[in-house]
Write an enzyme that holds these catalytic residues in place. Structure first.
Site, PDB file in Angstrom:
ATOM      1  CG  LEU A 151       8.704   2.477   4.006  1.00 12.40           C
ATOM      2  CD1 LEU A 151       8.145   1.578   3.114  1.00 12.40           C
ATOM      3  CD2 LEU A 151       7.624   3.192   4.525  1.00 12.40           C
TER       4      LEU A 151
ATOM      5  NE  ARG B   5       6.653   4.359   0.017  1.00  9.99           N
ATOM      6  CZ  ARG B   5       6.391   5.005   0.828  1.00  9.99           C
ATOM      7  NH1 ARG B   5       7.996   5.783   1.948  1.00  9.99           N
ATOM      8  NH2 ARG B   5       5.345   6.314   1.138  1.00  9.99           N
TER       9      ARG B   5
ATOM     10  CE1 TYR C 177       1.010  -0.494   4.739  1.00 10.59           C
ATOM     11  CE2 TYR C 177      -0.396   1.472   4.132  1.00 10.59           C
ATOM     12  CZ  TYR C 177       0.276   0.460   5.433  1.00 10.59           C
ATOM     13  OH  TYR C 177       1.356   0.787   6.114  1.00 10.59           O
TER      14      TYR C 177
ATOM     15  CE  LYS D 268       3.469   3.449   3.166  1.00 11.03           C
ATOM     16  NZ  LYS D 268       3.074   3.326   4.075  1.00 11.03           N
TER      17      LYS D 268
ATOM     18  CD  GLU E 242      10.911   1.734   9.800  1.00  9.42           C
ATOM     19  OE1 GLU E 242      10.448   2.551   8.920  1.00  9.42           O
ATOM     20  OE2 GLU E 242      10.762   0.544   9.609  1.00  9.42           O
TER      21      GLU E 242
ATOM     22  NE  ARG F 113      -5.329 -20.023   5.283  1.00 11.28           N
ATOM     23  CZ  ARG F 113      -4.325 -19.902   5.605  1.00 11.28           C
ATOM     24  NH1 ARG F 113      -4.242 -21.706   4.859  1.00 11.28           N
ATOM     25  NH2 ARG F 113      -3.805 -19.584   6.768  1.00 11.28           N
TER      26      ARG F 113
HETATM   27  N1  PLP Z   1       8.348   4.037   8.577  1.00 12.24           N
HETATM   28  C1  PLP Z   1       7.264   2.656   8.535  1.00 12.24           C
HETATM   29  C2  PLP Z   1       6.955   1.655   8.835  1.00 12.24           C
HETATM   30  C3  PLP Z   1       5.762   3.436   8.058  1.00 12.24           C
HETATM   31  O1  PLP Z   1       4.695   2.490   8.102  1.00 12.24           O
HETATM   32  C4  PLP Z   1       5.626   4.992   7.384  1.00 12.24           C
HETATM   33  C5  PLP Z   1       4.574   5.037   6.494  1.00 12.24           C
HETATM   34  O2  PLP Z   1       3.007   4.671   6.557  1.00 12.24           O
HETATM   35  C6  PLP Z   1       7.094   6.140   7.465  1.00 12.24           C
HETATM   36  C7  PLP Z   1       8.308   5.543   8.013  1.00 12.24           C
HETATM   37  C8  PLP Z   1       7.338   7.023   6.688  1.00 12.24           C
HETATM   38  O3  PLP Z   1       6.733   7.118   5.421  1.00 12.24           O
HETATM   39  P1  PLP Z   1       6.035   8.088   4.457  1.00 12.24           P
HETATM   40  O4  PLP Z   1       7.078   9.358   5.045  1.00 12.24           O
HETATM   41  O5  PLP Z   1       6.785   8.276   3.304  1.00 12.24           O
HETATM   42  O6  PLP Z   1       4.863   8.037   5.098  1.00 12.24           O
END
Ligand code: PLP
Length: 299
Positions: free
Chosen positions: A220, A65, A46, A159, A196, A112
């Site tokens: 991410l 992305r 997503y 993501k 993060e 499934r």
């Molecule tokens: N890290 C994670 C795990 C995230 O889920 C997100 C955003 O949802 C981010 C970082 C930040 O990403 P962005 O700045 O592209 O929203």
């Protein structure tokens, strides 16, 4: 009959009885597709894109992305540029100017089976969540963070919909009065690093330099992170994309978390106050710069 890859033969039937939401219903009346792999396996990716004054912010970075996420999990047949067009159309139809747009691509429905059927076609779902317009000059939000073990998979650069570990950690943070859980990963080489937040990237200010985990498989590559780092470099601030320990984080002069919807000053991590326990000058400057970017439609 559908031949599943494991040799079992069955076909999902809409008239079959299933138990869902406290009652026995026909599969076709369950209100969602029971056989969607996004539901049964969390199999999907997503994006979250912000619209300000009718314009999608940094949309090229989101499209790029999404393309990388789709490729990483071999989800084929989707053109992310088309998602952008559908998203714009949703904004137009709803008549909204300021909103968050969710773009979700799941593997699609199939009987499934752990083995993905090559014939399964992805399901694309887009929806919007309207919000108030950004007011430039709004002070940066502040909040506490807690530390939590990073128990997610090792493809955090994708993501993906595999959000349960992040959601559980964030729920524990929230119940402890914190705005974010900052994740710490024990890596295979014996090191332990801050990666993060559950839905944010973490940037610390250490001896006048911005420090954040490199954009590798442990995090991410946030669009907001990249916008803030680009801005910092443009104004001549030092940026170190390197792992840091939890001890370094707790001793930092400033800590912020950022995502498409926020730049938030972290005033304490666990029981350790960060700096004077209030948003510092670098965080305030980055927040102000971000508001200008989103309002100005830069990116
Ligand atoms: N890290 C994670 C795990 C995230 O889920 C997100 C955003 O949802 C981010 C970082 C930040 O990403 P962005 O700045 O592209 O929203």
């Amino acid at each position: 009959m559908t031949a599943s890859a494991s040799g079992l033969h069955y076909a999902p039937r809409d008239d079959a009885w299933v138990f869902h939401g406290g009652s026995f219903v026909r599969a076709g009346d369950a209100g969602f597709n029971l056989h969607e792999r996004g539901v049964t396996f969390g199999d999907g990716v997503y994006e979250v894109v912000r619209y300000d004054a009718g314009r999608a912010f940094a949309v090229d970075r989101h499209v790029a992305r999404m393309r990388r996420s789709l490729a990483a999990v071999a989800l084929e047949g989707i053109d992310p540029a088309e998602l952008e067009r559908h998203s714009d159309e949703l904004m137009r139809r709803n008549g909204w100017r300021d909103a968050k747009a969710y773009w979700q691509v799941t593997r699609g429905p199939q009987p499934r089976d752990f083995v993905i059927d090559a014939r399964t076609r992805p399901t694309v779902t887009l929806w919007l969540s309207p919000r108030e317009p950004v007011v430039p000059g709004t002070p940066v939000a502040e909040g506490a963070a807690v530390l939590a073990e990073d128990v997610r998979w090792l493809r955090c650069d994708v993501k993906s919909l595999l959000l349960m570990p992040a959601s559980l950690a964030r729920t524990r943070a929230s119940r402890a009065g914190a705005v974010e859980a900052i994740l710490v990963r024990d890596k295979a080489d014996g090191s332990s690093h801050v990666t993060e937040g559950t839905s944010t990237n973490v940037i610390a200010v250490i001896r006048g330099r911005l420090v954040t985990h490199p954009a590798d498989r442990y995090v991410l590559a946030g669009v907001t992170r990249s916008m803030l780092l680009d801005h910092a470099r443009a104004v001549g601030w030092g940026v170190d994309e390197r792992p840091m320990t939890a001890q370094e984080l707790c001793a930092a002069d400033e800590v912020l978390v950022c995502s498409t919807t926020q730049v938030t000053a972290i005033t304490s991590v666990g029981s350790e106050p960060i700096g004077p326990g209030a948003a510092g000058p670098v965080t305030r400057a980055l927040h102000a710069a971000y508001l200008k970017m989103v309002v100005g439609g830069r990116g």
